[in-house]
Design a protein around this motif. Structure first.
Motif, mmCIF file in Angstrom:
data_model
loop_
_atom_site.group_PDB
_atom_site.id
_atom_site.type_symbol
_atom_site.label_atom_id
_atom_site.label_comp_id
_atom_site.label_asym_id
_atom_site.label_seq_id
_atom_site.Cartn_x
_atom_site.Cartn_y
_atom_site.Cartn_z
ATOM 1 N N PHE A 81 0.980 -1.215 0.244
ATOM 2 C CA PHE A 81 0.103 0.042 0.034
ATOM 3 C C PHE A 81 0.802 1.414 -0.017
ATOM 4 O O PHE A 81 1.676 1.375 0.865
ATOM 5 C CB PHE A 81 -0.928 -0.070 0.982
ATOM 6 N N ILE A 82 0.807 1.870 -1.030
ATOM 7 C CA ILE A 82 1.969 3.032 -1.406
ATOM 8 C C ILE A 82 0.927 4.333 -1.810
ATOM 9 O O ILE A 82 -0.222 4.210 -1.992
ATOM 10 C CB ILE A 82 2.844 2.633 -2.312
ATOM 11 N N PHE A 83 1.809 5.410 -2.130
ATOM 12 C CA PHE A 83 1.253 6.607 -2.685
ATOM 13 C C PHE A 83 2.430 7.355 -3.414
ATOM 14 O O PHE A 83 3.414 7.295 -2.823
ATOM 15 C CB PHE A 83 0.398 7.331 -1.918
ATOM 16 N N THR A 84 2.026 7.777 -4.671
ATOM 17 C CA THR A 84 3.155 8.364 -5.396
ATOM 18 C C THR A 84 3.932 9.580 -4.906
ATOM 19 O O THR A 84 5.176 9.816 -5.154
ATOM 20 C CB THR A 84 2.684 8.770 -6.785
ATOM 21 N N SER A 85 3.144 10.312 -3.970
ATOM 22 C CA SER A 85 3.832 11.438 -3.342
ATOM 23 C C SER A 85 4.742 11.312 -2.075
ATOM 24 O O SER A 85 5.254 12.257 -1.412
ATOM 25 C CB SER A 85 2.858 12.732 -3.415
ATOM 26 N N CYS A 86 4.636 10.080 -1.677
ATOM 27 C CA CYS A 86 5.192 9.540 -0.394
ATOM 28 C C CYS A 86 6.786 9.817 -0.608
ATOM 29 O O CYS A 86 7.233 9.287 -1.592
ATOM 30 C CB CYS A 86 4.901 8.227 -0.081
ATOM 31 N N GLY A 87 7.281 10.486 0.534
ATOM 32 C CA GLY A 87 8.796 10.876 0.514
ATOM 33 C C GLY A 87 9.511 9.886 1.533
ATOM 34 O O GLY A 87 10.684 10.269 1.731
ATOM 35 N N SER A 116 -2.868 2.254 -4.212
ATOM 36 C CA SER A 116 -2.769 3.618 -3.910
ATOM 37 C C SER A 116 -3.535 4.139 -2.778
ATOM 38 O O SER A 116 -4.772 3.644 -2.706
ATOM 39 C CB SER A 116 -2.810 4.462 -4.974
ATOM 40 N N VAL A 117 -2.990 4.619 -1.597
ATOM 41 C CA VAL A 117 -4.011 4.844 -0.599
ATOM 42 C C VAL A 117 -4.314 6.572 -0.703
ATOM 43 O O VAL A 117 -4.827 6.973 0.074
ATOM 44 C CB VAL A 117 -3.122 4.803 1.044
ATOM 45 N N TYR A 152 -9.618 0.997 1.084
ATOM 46 C CA TYR A 152 -9.163 1.039 2.615
ATOM 47 C C TYR A 152 -9.577 -0.252 3.402
ATOM 48 O O TYR A 152 -9.023 -0.819 4.136
ATOM 49 C CB TYR A 152 -9.498 2.539 3.228
ATOM 50 N N LYS A 153 -10.924 -0.263 3.008
ATOM 51 C CA LYS A 153 -11.575 -1.490 3.356
ATOM 52 C C LYS A 153 -10.922 -3.089 3.097
ATOM 53 O O LYS A 153 -10.807 -3.883 4.158
ATOM 54 C CB LYS A 153 -13.254 -1.753 3.151
ATOM 55 N N HIS A 176 -1.251 4.181 6.408
ATOM 56 C CA HIS A 176 0.298 4.456 5.913
ATOM 57 C C HIS A 176 1.006 3.150 6.583
ATOM 58 O O HIS A 176 1.336 3.570 7.773
ATOM 59 C CB HIS A 176 0.846 5.750 6.430
ATOM 60 N N THR A 177 1.519 2.293 5.958
ATOM 61 C CA THR A 177 2.029 1.332 6.423
ATOM 62 C C THR A 177 3.171 0.480 5.393
ATOM 63 O O THR A 177 2.858 0.695 4.386
ATOM 64 C CB THR A 177 0.949 0.041 6.727
#
Length: 215
Positions: A81-87, A116-117, A152-153, A176-177
């Motif tokens: 579980f990720i997101f593209t703007s995560c730094g 994507s979260v 999320y579910k 966020h994990t």
């Protein structure tokens, strides 16, 4: 002497029959609850005792194509579980997952799913650019976006992504994990790993091989 030889032959014959009928206990545990209590069972025992499986879903991948849970039928899959703007943790997770990805790049029986979260931001095009910028060429690694509540579910109720800590949360609580989840060919959870640790990724690779050998 003949009796001893006969006994040994009979023993190994029975052992092989026992192994081939699926009664052999797997060296990988099954997980049925969000507290990740391990259950070491044979496949036949697991069919009866492990009721939890990854639920149905339908999302959109980086190529703007629909991806459903049918994609992972009878396949080993790894969920993150990720997101593209995560730094912070995401770049490390992607880099580590790419080690696994390169090993199984030509193996269509091993699928990677990165959900994507922040799906309201991560459009298919953004996910496609993200996959390209990270030089990921594995056609069996899907970056998925879609309805936030559903993602999320699925993360919390199906994959136990935050273990029992986040089991009762909803999409208003940000997910966020660093956890990466391994599921077998029957969509049952078989492992949880810290995606920021290369040692965990190496263990994940070994565990995938165990599932392939058990098949």
């Amino acid at each position: 002497m003949l009796q001893t030889v006969f006994f040994r032959s009979s023993f190994w014959a029975l052992f092989m029959i026992f192994s081939c009928t699926g009664n052999k206990e797997s060296s990988l545990p099954y997980y049925n609850t969000p507290d990740f209590s391990p259950h070491f069972l044979s496949e036949k025992e697991a069919e009866k005792e492990i009721t939890h499986t990854i639920g149905s879903f339908s999302f959109t991948d980086q190529d703007n194509k629909a991806v459903t849970d049918q994609l992972i039928n009878h396949k080993i899959h790894i969920a993150s579980f990720i997101f593209t703007s995560c730094g912070s943790i995401c770049p490390v997770m992607i880099k580590n997952l790419d080690i696994l990805s390169k090993k199984y790049e030509k193996d269509s029986d091993v699928v990677l799913l990165s959900f994507s979260v922040t799906p309201e931001i991560d459009t298919p095009q953004k996910l496609k650019d993200f996959k390209k910028s990270n030089k990921i060429n594995n056609p069996n690694w899907y970056f998925l976006t879609g309805n936030k509540n559903q993602i999320y579910k699925l993360a919390r109720k199906s994959y136990f992504a935050e273990e029992d800590i986040g089991f009762t949360k909803d999409s208003t609580n940000f997910l966020h994990t660093e956890h990466i989840i391994l599921a077998d060919q029957n969509k049952k959870i078989r492992g949880i790993y810290n995606g920021t640790l290369q040692t965990d990724i190496q263990q994940l690779i070994k565990d995938i091989q165990v599932l392939k050998n058990d098949e």
